[in-house]
Design a protein around this motif. Structure first.
Motif, PDB file in Angstrom:
ATOM      1  N   TRP A  62       0.838  -1.206   0.000  1.00 32.30           N
ATOM      2  CA  TRP A  62       0.000   0.000   0.000  1.00 32.30           C
ATOM      3  C   TRP A  62       0.874   1.258   0.000  1.00 32.30           C
ATOM      4  O   TRP A  62       0.629   2.195  -0.760  1.00 32.30           O
ATOM      5  CB  TRP A  62      -0.911   0.008   1.222  1.00 32.30           C
ATOM      6  CG  TRP A  62      -1.952  -1.058   1.233  1.00 32.30           C
ATOM      7  CD1 TRP A  62      -2.363  -1.815   0.169  1.00 32.30           C
ATOM      8  CD2 TRP A  62      -2.717  -1.494   2.352  1.00 32.30           C
ATOM      9  NE1 TRP A  62      -3.336  -2.699   0.567  1.00 32.30           N
ATOM     10  CE2 TRP A  62      -3.573  -2.531   1.900  1.00 32.30           C
ATOM     11  CE3 TRP A  62      -2.767  -1.135   3.699  1.00 32.30           C
ATOM     12  CZ2 TRP A  62      -4.468  -3.188   2.747  1.00 32.30           C
ATOM     13  CZ3 TRP A  62      -3.652  -1.778   4.540  1.00 32.30           C
ATOM     14  CH2 TRP A  62      -4.497  -2.796   4.067  1.00 32.30           C
ATOM     15  N   ALA A  78      -4.310  -0.433  -7.193  1.00 35.80           N
ATOM     16  CA  ALA A  78      -5.692  -0.817  -7.495  1.00 35.80           C
ATOM     17  C   ALA A  78      -6.609  -0.566  -6.306  1.00 35.80           C
ATOM     18  O   ALA A  78      -7.716  -0.069  -6.458  1.00 35.80           O
ATOM     19  CB  ALA A  78      -5.752  -2.286  -7.902  1.00 35.80           C
ATOM     20  N   CYS A  79      -6.148  -0.919  -5.118  1.00 34.58           N
ATOM     21  CA  CYS A  79      -7.018  -0.763  -3.952  1.00 34.58           C
ATOM     22  C   CYS A  79      -6.187  -0.613  -2.686  1.00 34.58           C
ATOM     23  O   CYS A  79      -5.545  -1.555  -2.253  1.00 34.58           O
ATOM     24  CB  CYS A  79      -7.949  -1.965  -3.815  1.00 34.58           C
ATOM     25  SG  CYS A  79      -9.056  -1.860  -2.403  1.00 34.58           S
ATOM     26  N   PRO A  81      -7.073   0.575   1.105  1.00 36.15           N
ATOM     27  CA  PRO A  81      -8.200   0.972   1.957  1.00 36.15           C
ATOM     28  C   PRO A  81      -8.016   2.350   2.574  1.00 36.15           C
ATOM     29  O   PRO A  81      -6.911   2.749   2.937  1.00 36.15           O
ATOM     30  CB  PRO A  81      -8.206  -0.118   3.040  1.00 36.15           C
ATOM     31  CG  PRO A  81      -7.536  -1.282   2.414  1.00 36.15           C
ATOM     32  CD  PRO A  81      -6.486  -0.704   1.508  1.00 36.15           C
ATOM     33  N   ARG A  93      -2.680   8.864  -1.014  1.00 33.05           N
ATOM     34  CA  ARG A  93      -3.658   7.860  -1.472  1.00 33.05           C
ATOM     35  C   ARG A  93      -4.920   8.538  -1.977  1.00 33.05           C
ATOM     36  O   ARG A  93      -5.436   8.231  -3.052  1.00 33.05           O
ATOM     37  CB  ARG A  93      -4.003   6.911  -0.323  1.00 33.05           C
ATOM     38  CG  ARG A  93      -4.964   5.776  -0.723  1.00 33.05           C
ATOM     39  CD  ARG A  93      -5.800   5.324   0.445  1.00 33.05           C
ATOM     40  NE  ARG A  93      -6.672   6.374   0.926  1.00 33.05           N
ATOM     41  CZ  ARG A  93      -7.826   6.704   0.328  1.00 33.05           C
ATOM     42  NH1 ARG A  93      -8.232   6.084  -0.753  1.00 33.05           N
ATOM     43  NH2 ARG A  93      -8.565   7.687   0.813  1.00 33.05           N
ATOM     44  N   GLN A  97      -6.207   8.570  -5.847  1.00 36.87           N
ATOM     45  CA  GLN A  97      -7.477   7.865  -6.060  1.00 36.87           C
ATOM     46  C   GLN A  97      -8.478   8.784  -6.752  1.00 36.87           C
ATOM     47  O   GLN A  97      -9.201   8.381  -7.666  1.00 36.87           O
ATOM     48  CB  GLN A  97      -8.042   7.384  -4.716  1.00 36.87           C
ATOM     49  CG  GLN A  97      -9.301   6.515  -4.845  1.00 36.87           C
ATOM     50  CD  GLN A  97      -9.004   5.187  -5.492  1.00 36.87           C
ATOM     51  OE1 GLN A  97      -8.137   4.443  -5.016  1.00 36.87           O
ATOM     52  NE2 GLN A  97      -9.696   4.861  -6.558  1.00 36.87           N
ATOM     53  N   GLY A 116     -16.095  -3.766  -3.849  1.00 33.64           N
ATOM     54  CA  GLY A 116     -15.246  -3.860  -2.667  1.00 33.64           C
ATOM     55  C   GLY A 116     -15.702  -2.985  -1.524  1.00 33.64           C
ATOM     56  O   GLY A 116     -15.043  -2.930  -0.494  1.00 33.64           O
ATOM     57  N   LYS A 117     -16.839  -2.299  -1.688  1.00 30.42           N
ATOM     58  CA  LYS A 117     -17.341  -1.426  -0.637  1.00 30.42           C
ATOM     59  C   LYS A 117     -18.709  -1.890  -0.169  1.00 30.42           C
ATOM     60  O   LYS A 117     -19.338  -2.748  -0.798  1.00 30.42           O
ATOM     61  CB  LYS A 117     -17.418   0.021  -1.137  1.00 30.42           C
ATOM     62  CG  LYS A 117     -16.074   0.599  -1.532  1.00 30.42           C
ATOM     63  CD  LYS A 117     -16.207   2.042  -1.969  1.00 30.42           C
ATOM     64  CE  LYS A 117     -14.858   2.626  -2.349  1.00 30.42           C
ATOM     65  NZ  LYS A 117     -14.963   4.036  -2.781  1.00 30.42           N
ATOM     66  N   HIS A 130     -15.029   0.739   2.767  1.00 29.09           N
ATOM     67  CA  HIS A 130     -14.401  -0.442   2.185  1.00 29.09           C
ATOM     68  C   HIS A 130     -14.667  -1.642   3.090  1.00 29.09           C
ATOM     69  O   HIS A 130     -14.720  -1.520   4.313  1.00 29.09           O
ATOM     70  CB  HIS A 130     -12.894  -0.220   2.022  1.00 29.09           C
ATOM     71  CG  HIS A 130     -12.254  -1.221   1.117  1.00 29.09           C
ATOM     72  ND1 HIS A 130     -11.798  -2.436   1.566  1.00 29.09           N
ATOM     73  CD2 HIS A 130     -12.015  -1.211  -0.218  1.00 29.09           C
ATOM     74  CE1 HIS A 130     -11.301  -3.117   0.562  1.00 29.09           C
ATOM     75  NE2 HIS A 130     -11.408  -2.395  -0.539  1.00 29.09           N
ATOM     76  N   ARG A 197      -8.878  -9.992  -0.624  1.00 24.37           N
ATOM     77  CA  ARG A 197      -9.794  -9.467   0.387  1.00 24.37           C
ATOM     78  C   ARG A 197      -9.432  -9.967   1.771  1.00 24.37           C
ATOM     79  O   ARG A 197      -9.498  -9.226   2.756  1.00 24.37           O
ATOM     80  CB  ARG A 197     -11.231  -9.847   0.025  1.00 24.37           C
ATOM     81  CG  ARG A 197     -11.795  -9.091  -1.151  1.00 24.37           C
ATOM     82  CD  ARG A 197     -13.316  -9.246  -1.214  1.00 24.37           C
ATOM     83  NE  ARG A 197     -13.742 -10.616  -1.399  1.00 24.37           N
ATOM     84  CZ  ARG A 197     -13.902 -11.184  -2.583  1.00 24.37           C
ATOM     85  NH1 ARG A 197     -13.669 -10.510  -3.694  1.00 24.37           N
ATOM     86  NH2 ARG A 197     -14.319 -12.444  -2.667  1.00 24.37           N
TER      87      ARG A 197
END
Length: 201
Positions: A62, A78-79, A81, A93, A97, A116-117, A130, A197
């Motif tokens: 991250w 990509a993701c 949190p 971030r 984003q 994802g949320k 998230h 996940r």
């Protein structure tokens, strides 16, 4: 915002390399193991070669993604949190984003999906978070009931819509999707998504 960010990024990856030498297989399983694209991100077609990859824990990945975004001037993750990183990295971030969301909207005319949320509510307010984020005390999964105005709008939109597939389902008629099977490629993608996940939790 960040001075000498390239040096910061390089130093961070080096420190991760040294620290991760001490991790056991059990440690990797606990912290999560992900391959980071060092030079060219996966979104730009980067492949995992010995010169373009480094194993990182989920959290390290991250941080690396936010630093790499600042260097290349575009979103490289990509993701990540929301609210999981220190304040400075959280600003990065959020910055990239938002930039990615604007770029996607300009290209497709559609906003980024809420994949994802989930919705949570305290009975008075509702918000989307998230799935990896803990649900605050006093809140629960779900949304507030629709207002009368919203129900009327939904009813108006539904008028004239083809709902034959819904009627068939209610009447017990054959469902065209029953009996179809996922390809091995689809199964692998679902397995990887499920694993990511779990690691993010």
């Amino acid at each position: 915002m960040v001075r000498f960010v390239e040096d910061t990024y390089s130093d961070f990856l080096y420190d991760c390399y040294i620290a991760n030498q001490r991790l056991t297989d059990e440690d990797w399983e606990w912290y999560g193991r992900e391959e980071h694209h060092i030079e060219l991100p996966e979104r730009d077609g980067g492949v995992l070669t010995p010169l373009n990859s480094q194993p990182l824990t989920t959290y390290q990945h991250w941080v690396a993604g936010t630093l790499q975004s600042e260097i290349l001037g575009k979103c490289c993750f990509a993701c990540v949190p929301k609210g999981k990183l220190p304040p400075l990295f959280e600003l990065l971030r959020d910055k990239w984003q938002r930039e990615y969301a604007k770029e996607r909207y300009a290209q497709t005319g559609h906003k980024i999906s809420n994949r994802g949320k989930m919705w949570i509510t305290d009975g008075i307010e509702q918000k989307m978070v998230h799935r990896s984020e803990p649900i605050p005390a006093g809140w629960k999964k779900g949304r507030l009931p629709h207002t009368e105005e919203t129900r009327n709008k939904i009813s108006e939109i539904q008028k004239g819509r083809d709902t034959s597939h819904m009627l068939k389902a209610r009447e017990g008629l054959p469902n065209p999707w029953v009996g179809r099977k996922h390809t091995e490629e689809s199964k692998e993608k679902m397995r990887q998504a499920k694993q990511r996940r779990r690691q993010a939790q």
